[in-house]
Structures are given as C-alpha cells and as structure tokens.
Scaffold this active site. Sequence first.
Site, mmCIF file in Angstrom:
data_model
loop_
_atom_site.group_PDB
_atom_site.id
_atom_site.type_symbol
_atom_site.label_atom_id
_atom_site.label_comp_id
_atom_site.label_asym_id
_atom_site.label_seq_id
_atom_site.Cartn_x
_atom_site.Cartn_y
_atom_site.Cartn_z
ATOM 1 C CG ASP A 145 46.684 42.617 39.004
ATOM 2 O OD1 ASP A 145 47.810 42.708 39.040
ATOM 3 O OD2 ASP A 145 45.930 42.018 38.470
ATOM 4 C CB CYS A 202 23.724 44.933 51.394
ATOM 5 S SG CYS A 202 24.173 43.402 50.495
HETATM 6 C C1 B12 Z 1 46.164 39.200 44.273
HETATM 7 C C2 B12 Z 1 44.674 39.895 43.857
HETATM 8 C C3 B12 Z 1 43.513 38.702 43.917
HETATM 9 C C4 B12 Z 1 43.646 38.055 44.709
HETATM 10 C C5 B12 Z 1 42.644 38.235 45.504
HETATM 11 C C6 B12 Z 1 42.100 39.528 46.312
HETATM 12 C C7 B12 Z 1 41.715 40.126 47.693
HETATM 13 N N1 B12 Z 1 40.456 40.719 46.903
HETATM 14 O O1 B12 Z 1 42.570 40.861 48.172
HETATM 15 C C8 B12 Z 1 42.312 36.822 43.619
HETATM 16 C C9 B12 Z 1 43.617 35.750 43.384
HETATM 17 C C10 B12 Z 1 40.718 35.909 45.421
HETATM 18 C C11 B12 Z 1 41.771 38.085 43.249
HETATM 19 C C12 B12 Z 1 40.395 37.945 43.392
HETATM 20 C C13 B12 Z 1 39.869 38.516 42.290
HETATM 21 N N2 B12 Z 1 40.437 39.700 41.493
HETATM 22 CO CO1 B12 Z 1 41.770 40.734 41.955
HETATM 23 N N3 B12 Z 1 43.570 41.249 42.269
HETATM 24 C C14 B12 Z 1 45.321 40.916 43.082
HETATM 25 C C15 B12 Z 1 45.973 42.031 42.660
HETATM 26 C C16 B12 Z 1 46.898 41.624 42.498
HETATM 27 C C17 B12 Z 1 46.595 42.141 44.513
HETATM 28 C C18 B12 Z 1 45.142 42.379 45.592
HETATM 29 C C19 B12 Z 1 45.735 41.941 46.854
HETATM 30 O O2 B12 Z 1 47.294 43.014 47.222
HETATM 31 N N4 B12 Z 1 45.186 41.760 47.560
HETATM 32 C C20 B12 Z 1 45.579 42.102 48.923
HETATM 33 C C21 B12 Z 1 44.420 42.525 50.179
HETATM 34 C C22 B12 Z 1 45.129 42.997 51.587
HETATM 35 O O3 B12 Z 1 44.572 43.736 49.583
HETATM 36 P P1 B12 Z 1 42.980 44.513 48.551
HETATM 37 O O4 B12 Z 1 42.471 42.936 47.861
HETATM 38 O O5 B12 Z 1 43.345 45.263 47.928
HETATM 39 O O6 B12 Z 1 42.091 45.609 49.476
HETATM 40 C C23 B12 Z 1 41.746 44.866 51.113
HETATM 41 C C24 B12 Z 1 42.785 46.208 51.482
HETATM 42 O O7 B12 Z 1 42.180 47.565 51.027
HETATM 43 C C25 B12 Z 1 41.314 45.676 53.119
HETATM 44 N N5 B12 Z 1 39.909 46.733 53.759
HETATM 45 C C26 B12 Z 1 39.517 47.056 53.083
HETATM 46 N N6 B12 Z 1 38.557 47.823 53.695
HETATM 47 C C27 B12 Z 1 38.541 46.822 54.678
HETATM 48 C C28 B12 Z 1 38.349 46.811 56.031
HETATM 49 C C29 B12 Z 1 38.317 46.669 56.497
HETATM 50 C C30 B12 Z 1 37.999 46.631 58.274
HETATM 51 C C31 B12 Z 1 39.776 45.596 57.538
HETATM 52 C C32 B12 Z 1 39.890 44.667 58.144
HETATM 53 C C33 B12 Z 1 40.332 45.432 56.245
HETATM 54 C C34 B12 Z 1 39.739 46.939 54.699
HETATM 55 O O8 B12 Z 1 41.141 44.848 52.878
HETATM 56 C C35 B12 Z 1 40.864 44.013 51.476
HETATM 57 C C36 B12 Z 1 40.438 43.252 51.771
HETATM 58 O O9 B12 Z 1 41.585 41.881 51.437
HETATM 59 C C37 B12 Z 1 45.295 42.927 42.568
HETATM 60 C C38 B12 Z 1 45.828 44.024 41.187
HETATM 61 C C39 B12 Z 1 46.577 45.151 42.386
HETATM 62 N N7 B12 Z 1 48.363 45.694 42.094
HETATM 63 O O10 B12 Z 1 45.826 45.559 43.704
HETATM 64 C C40 B12 Z 1 43.731 42.893 42.140
HETATM 65 C C41 B12 Z 1 42.556 43.116 41.721
HETATM 66 C C42 B12 Z 1 41.936 43.305 43.233
HETATM 67 N N8 B12 Z 1 41.581 42.404 41.069
HETATM 68 C C43 B12 Z 1 40.628 42.631 40.699
HETATM 69 C C44 B12 Z 1 39.586 41.201 40.031
HETATM 70 C C45 B12 Z 1 38.675 42.171 38.913
HETATM 71 C C46 B12 Z 1 39.222 40.591 41.031
HETATM 72 C C47 B12 Z 1 38.440 39.706 40.717
HETATM 73 C C48 B12 Z 1 36.859 40.145 40.556
HETATM 74 C C49 B12 Z 1 38.373 38.834 39.180
HETATM 75 C C50 B12 Z 1 37.073 37.246 39.404
HETATM 76 N N9 B12 Z 1 36.422 38.349 38.328
HETATM 77 O O11 B12 Z 1 37.683 36.401 38.911
HETATM 78 C C51 B12 Z 1 38.101 38.682 42.290
HETATM 79 C C52 B12 Z 1 37.536 38.843 42.977
HETATM 80 C C53 B12 Z 1 37.649 38.859 44.456
HETATM 81 C C54 B12 Z 1 37.569 38.933 45.555
HETATM 82 N N10 B12 Z 1 36.073 39.405 45.728
HETATM 83 O O12 B12 Z 1 38.108 39.923 45.822
HETATM 84 C C55 B12 Z 1 40.716 43.810 40.390
HETATM 85 C C56 B12 Z 1 39.964 44.675 41.099
HETATM 86 C C57 B12 Z 1 38.482 46.016 40.400
HETATM 87 C C58 B12 Z 1 37.296 46.489 41.949
HETATM 88 N N11 B12 Z 1 36.311 47.014 41.160
HETATM 89 O O13 B12 Z 1 37.411 45.904 42.842
HETATM 90 C C59 B12 Z 1 42.465 44.121 40.559
HETATM 91 C C60 B12 Z 1 42.091 45.572 41.607
HETATM 92 C C61 B12 Z 1 42.787 44.315 39.379
HETATM 93 C C62 B12 Z 1 43.079 45.253 38.579
HETATM 94 N N12 B12 Z 1 43.899 46.326 38.521
HETATM 95 O O14 B12 Z 1 41.771 45.430 38.176
HETATM 96 N N13 B12 Z 1 42.483 39.140 43.169
HETATM 97 S S1 SF4 Z 2 29.367 44.270 48.758
HETATM 98 FE FE1 SF4 Z 2 27.223 44.906 47.593
HETATM 99 S S2 SF4 Z 2 27.124 42.744 48.278
HETATM 100 FE FE2 SF4 Z 2 28.457 42.999 49.859
HETATM 101 S S3 SF4 Z 2 27.774 43.677 51.433
HETATM 102 FE FE3 SF4 Z 2 28.381 45.847 49.935
HETATM 103 S S4 SF4 Z 2 26.073 46.279 48.523
HETATM 104 FE FE4 SF4 Z 2 25.802 44.227 49.920
#
Ligand code: B12
Ligand code: SF4
Length: 377
Positions: A145, A202
């Site tokens: 990260d 789910c």
């Molecule tokens: C910005 C960021 C956030 C933002 C936005 C999160 C998000 N979901 O985008 C905020 C501040 C909200 C956040 C929250 C959290 N985060 Co954060 N975050 C990041 C960061 C720095 C970048 C993520 C990013 O690029 N987001 C933009 C979206 C577009 O990308 P993405 O999340 O990687 O995945 C997307 C695509 O894969 C796509 N996608 C996947 N499948 C599909 C299918 C379809 C049909 C479609 C259309 C899209 C799609 O959609 C996904 C989500 O939008 C990463 C570290 C990193 N450098 O990657 C950590 C990271 C993702 N976060 C992490 C964590 C732990 C959290 C929290 C759990 C912290 C907490 N307890 O509060 C929460 C979880 C919230 C959640 N449900 O996501 C971990 C995740 C670990 C894991 N096992 O997933 C990371 C990887 C950090 C790490 N080094 O461990 N985070």
């Molecule tokens: S992430 Fe977990 S709670 Fe959410 S739909 Fe998938 S199995 Fe269900």
Amino acid sequence: MGEAERLEERIRRVGRALGLDAVGFAGAGPTPRTEFVREWWARGYGGEMHYIGRRLEERVDPRRILPEAVSLIVVGLACPPEPESRPAAGETVAPAVAQRRATGAVARYAGGDDYHDVLLDRVRALEEALPGLAAQPVRSRSYVDTGPVSERAAAERAGLGWIAKNSCLIHPELGSHLMLGVILCDLELEEDASVADRCGTCRACLDVCPTDAFAEPYVLDARRCISYTTIESRGSIPESMRTAHAEHIFGCDLCQAVCPWNRSRPRSPLPDPLGLRERLAKREEWLAPTLEWILDLDEAGFRSATRRTALRRPGRVGLLRNALVAAGNSSDARLLECVRRFVEDADPILSEHARWALARLEAVERCGADPFEARNA
Ligand code: B12
Ligand code: SF4
Ligand code: SF4
C-alpha cells in the site's frame, strides 16, 4: 519439474519462513481488473484520494513503474483476531461496556503496530533473498500500500483468492482479513491458478453496509465508505451519513464481519513463529477506547497513543472529529461536558462536529433516557 517451477517453490518456502501466510505469482501486464480503476476514478468513486487519480496508468500496468518487470510476487499476512473481551483504555480487568461508558470502534487491522511497516519489512526481506534464490541479479520493487499498484487485482491474479462482492480479496482458507504486499520483478515466474468467485447468491455484505456504499456488487463508492470518511477524508463528514457511523472512529469491518468466509476462517490459530501477528494485535488501549479518553488527547497525547500505529493517518483532528460523531451517536449525556469543550474550538472541523454532537446529546438529556438501559432492553 522444470527449473522455473523449482524457483517458485523456493521463493514460496522462504516467504513462509519469513512469516508470510500466502505467496503467489502473477504476470505483470494489465488485465481488465486493473483497467477498471480508470472507470472507477472517472465515476468519482475515489473522492479526494488524488494519489490514486494522479498515477492511474501505473495502477493499470505495473510495467510503467518498473519497465523490466515481468512477474508479480504477491504475499498475504493474516490479521490477528479480535480478543473476546475488550478492556477499556487504562483498564486491565473490567470491559468498558460493563462500566457503561461509551466507546469507539477501531477496525481490526489498526491499533497495533502499523501493518505497512510490519509487512513491508518482510516483503523487503523476501525481495532481498531473490538474487540468491534465482542465482542471478534481480531488478525489483516492493510495495505494501505504498505505491501505485492494484494489490487486490494482483492477489487475485496470483491465485491468493477472489475479489468478492464486498470488493475485498478473500483467501479460501484465511478469509479476507489478509493484508497484501507485492514485489515487481524481472524474473520469469509461472502464474498460479486462479480461484473462482465463491460469493454465489449471497449478498450479506451489500445489505449490511450502513452507508449504502456499494454502487453495485464488487464496486465500492469510497466516498460513502466509513473507512474513507474516518481515515482518508480530511474534511467534514457529510451530515446525512453521521448517524450511520454509529461508534466507528477508525475504519469499518462490517462487510467483512458478516461474510460467511470469515466466520469459520482460519479454521485454527495460525502459527506466528516470528511474532508478526503479536505485533499487529491491537494494543489494549485501542480495544475499546472510551470516547472521553480520545476527546481528552492533546497533540502530544495523540502522538504517544498512536505511536507506530496506522491510527496516525487521519491526524489528531481527524480522530477527534470521528470521536465527536460517535459521541453524538452514543445517546450518553455524560459526554456533554467533553463535547462542549470543542464547540468554540479554533479548528472549524472540530467546532462544527461538536455542535452537531451537542445538539443530539442535549436532546437525549431532555428525554432523560439511559442509553445503556435502552440498548439492553
Ligand atoms: C483506496 C483504498 C481504499 C479505499 C477504497 C476501497 C475500494 N474498495 O476501492 C477505502 C478508503 C474505502 C478503503 C477501505 C478499506 N480498505 Co483499502 N485500500 C485502498 C488501496 C490503497 C487502493 C484500492 C484501489 O485501488 N481501489 C480502486 C478499485 C477500483 O480497485 P480495487 O479495490 O483494488 O478492486 C476493484 C477491482 O478489482 C474491481 N472489480 C473486481 N471485481 C469486479 C467485478 C465487476 C463485475 C466489476 C464491475 C468490477 C470488479 O472492483 C473492485 C472494487 O471496486 C489498497 C492498496 C492498494 N495499493 O491496492 C487498499 C486495500 C485494498 N485496502 C485494504 C483494506 C484492509 C481495507 C479495509 C478493510 C480497511 C478497514 N477495515 O476499514 C476497507 C475495506 C472496504 C471495502 N469493502 O473495500 C486492503 C485489502 C485486503 C483484502 N484482503 O482485500 C488493501 C489491499 C491494502 C493492503 N495492502 O492490504 N481502501
Ligand atoms: S463477500 Fe462474503 S458476504 Fe459478500 S457476497 Fe461474498 S460471500 Fe457474501
Ligand atoms: S467498510 Fe463499512 S462502510 Fe465501508 S463498505 Fe464495508 S460495511 Fe460499508
């Protein structure tokens, strides 16, 4: 078995010996998953996280960071579980709840030594071992990260798990409380088999989200996520979302807590030969911190209470802003005095949030309700 395969197994074994719970390999080029970040940012879901918008193309294609990169080594470290009982700050025996004092909730990954430091140290150790393991010079970069790499997309491609409807990466054995790290390198490594999406029908995570932050399954509008408003955002928490914040003062785990893949995983306590999980475990004062204690922290107190933790990120003003919202949601009129102190605060964010909390607590006082009796009724 070919030479390349043996190298992967050696890297995996060294990774495990360094305390990592999962190690996988992926190609370095772009995928539809990494490309999705462009659309996500364009839709405005990234809010004020300009560090993402500024380096979108590197997130799409890691070779823009290291042109020689051909492979990604992706690692995971499972967070320690929450202890059963949660003593309050400064108390070793009686839980705060039994003492009927309003407390704030801190996400499971925070409150111990910062995972960025703990995990990056291990990832760098693995990176340093690569030339010896491959018997050749290796060009590489490591991130936890700490750079423009889409770590979930990398982990999914490296077979660590699937990106789920709550947008988290779920490891089939370890669940989603797994912190991720990535090494970009110029070694040719065979990609691991991917794990199929196991969410099925789910939708528990989508339904539980108190702020309705999922734009659609798998896609999060960060601006509506409590993790964003309490950690990343420096401004005012939108009034329409404050009640939904309940007691959350740093991050949120609700969409992971309801997930069936977390309830039974890991199946038994994980070994911790190097004490990494012990370092990540929440310090006692952050298990159930009373809101009074947080609202009493001056700058020096904040620095000492958050030393080496991820809780530093929002700064003192951010953490106190969050605690004021939690105080306003607590229905605990005993917090009135604490909150009043901030109404004239020189910081406009604190004074505005204090006025909001005060109005809510004064209304409770007029009714004379006991919040703890009400909650237990
Ligand atoms: C910005 C960021 C956030 C933002 C936005 C999160 C998000 N979901 O985008 C905020 C501040 C909200 C956040 C929250 C959290 N985060 Co954060 N975050 C990041 C960061 C720095 C970048 C993520 C990013 O690029 N987001 C933009 C979206 C577009 O990308 P993405 O999340 O990687 O995945 C997307 C695509 O894969 C796509 N996608 C996947 N499948 C599909 C299918 C379809 C049909 C479609 C259309 C899209 C799609 O959609 C996904 C989500 O939008 C990463 C570290 C990193 N450098 O990657 C950590 C990271 C993702 N976060 C992490 C964590 C732990 C959290 C929290 C759990 C912290 C907490 N307890 O509060 C929460 C979880 C919230 C959640 N449900 O996501 C971990 C995740 C670990 C894991 N096992 O997933 C990371 C990887 C950090 C790490 N080094 O461990 N985070
Ligand atoms: S992430 Fe977990 S709670 Fe959410 S739909 Fe998938 S199995 Fe269900
Ligand atoms: S972390 Fe909390 S606020 Fe964010 S999406 Fe999950 S349940 Fe919603």
